[in-house]
Design an enzyme around this catalytic site. Structure first.
Site, PDB file in Angstrom:
ATOM      1  N   SER A  39       0.804  -1.221   0.000  1.00 47.60           N
ATOM      2  CA  SER A  39       0.000   0.000   0.000  1.00 47.60           C
ATOM      3  C   SER A  39       0.840   1.276   0.000  1.00 47.60           C
ATOM      4  O   SER A  39       0.345   2.334  -0.356  1.00 47.60           O
ATOM      5  CB  SER A  39      -0.959   0.011   1.187  1.00 47.60           C
ATOM      6  OG  SER A  39      -0.250   0.244   2.361  1.00 47.60           O
ATOM      7  N   LYS A  82       1.328   4.507   6.975  1.00 50.11           N
ATOM      8  CA  LYS A  82       0.539   5.288   6.004  1.00 50.11           C
ATOM      9  C   LYS A  82       1.007   6.739   6.043  1.00 50.11           C
ATOM     10  O   LYS A  82       1.778   7.133   6.919  1.00 50.11           O
ATOM     11  CB  LYS A  82      -0.958   5.249   6.368  1.00 50.11           C
ATOM     12  CG  LYS A  82      -1.580   3.863   6.439  1.00 50.11           C
ATOM     13  CD  LYS A  82      -2.026   3.362   5.092  1.00 50.11           C
ATOM     14  CE  LYS A  82      -2.599   1.961   5.245  1.00 50.11           C
ATOM     15  NZ  LYS A  82      -2.653   1.222   4.019  1.00 50.11           N
TER      16      LYS A  82
END
Lengths: 161, 154
Positions: A39, A82
């Protein structure tokens, strides 16, 4: 060659001090994680090691664009890497892969391929931070992009390899 | 005299350590507690799946097994039988296992991550938190329920 000095008590105290210091550093200052998943590609590759400064947000507030490590509130803990995108009360929107916050286009130099995300505007909840991965080639629906609290943040990523 | 006493104390300490280690080993091998049995069952289940040994893998499940992917004992068996050969390599790692036993049942929370390589060379990686329910049947711990736990950021 002598491995231990003659006075074993001094050697023991020295070893104890080093272990104590390492534990303190690991508990309160720095931590490292191995990533799993794609991701954060192409910034952080699958299997990379990320180094986290756990004190960073005790000195300075979280900035948009920071890469952070955060974890779930309850056990078994799961850690995620993230990027911080938006803060409490801000309106987030994606049009053809371009990020808009409160209607203003945001430049994201860390994104190499913008993808084609089209996401209707939504407001980040109170006391929450909206985070997202850099890999915009994965469909929005298949991306994990939670809204997290400050207390979930483990620290700021200061390096990766 | 003083030096001799220290030597003797060290010898006694080492002897106690060896006896304790030996006793612990005997207890683990010959008289495992329920938690150890559950851990062993789970690790065997994972190993059998990785080896594609479906016959032995499915023996760890009860006939009324259900999971969050809408599988039953039968559908799980058929799904694996039909699809397991598509995979060249399967690696499953469990961590942070927490076991709560309330006889005759047990609830196990853990984090699992799986790496799967297909025969075409495609790599899939998935991770998640799960809660596994087990109960004793025929003196063996068997799995009767598997659910995924949502991520919480309160």
């Amino acid at each position: 060659m002598k491995i231990f000095p003659k006075n074993w008590r001094i050697a023991l105290i020295r070893t104890g001090c080093v272990i104590f210091l390492l534990v303190i550093v690991r508990l309160f200052l720095f931590q490292w994680f191995q990533t799993f998943g794609m991701s954060m590609e192409p910034t952080i590759h699958d299997g990379s090691i990320v180094f986290v400064n756990k004190m960073a947000y005790r000195i300075k507030p979280v900035q948009r664009g920071d890469i952070i490590v955060f974890r779930t509130s309850n056990k078994p803990y799961v850690y995620f890497v993230k990027r911080v995108i938006a803060f409490s009360g801000e309106t987030v929107e994606f049009k053809n892969g371009i990020l808009f916050i409160d209607g203003k286009q945001i430049d994201e130099p860390y994104i190499y391929e913008k993808g084609n995300w089209n996401v209707n505007p939504f407001v980040v909840k109170e006391n929450k931070i909206f985070v997202c991965g850099d890999n915009r080639l994965i469909a929005w629906e298949n991306h994990f992009h939670p809204q997290i609290s400050m207390k979930n943040i483990t620290g700021k990523v200061i390096g990766y390899r | 005299m003083k030096k001799r006493n220290i030597k003797l104390a060290v010898k006694i300490f080492l002897l106690c350590l060896i006896i304790a280690g030996f006793s612990y080993g005997v207890k683990i091998i010959f008289f495992p507690d329920e938690e150890a049995k559950i851990r062993k069952t789970i690790s065997m289940t994972v190993e059998e799946l990785e080896r594609k040994d479906i016959i032995n893998f499915i023996r760890h499940f009860t006939l009324d097994y259900r999971d969050c992917f809408d599988n039953t004992y039968g559908t799980l068996y058929i799904f694996l039988k039909n699809n397991i050969d598509m995979f060249k390599h399967l690696d499953i790692r469990l961590s942070q296992m927490e076991i709560e036993i309330e006889k005759p049942q047990a609830s196990i929370k853990f984090f699992a991550r799986a790496t799967l390589i297909t025969k075409d060379g495609e790599v899939y990686k998935e991770g998640g938190r799960f809660i596994l329910k087990m109960r004793k049947e025929d003196f063996k711990w068997k799995i009767y329920r598997l659910d995924e736990m949502e991520y919480d950021f309160d």
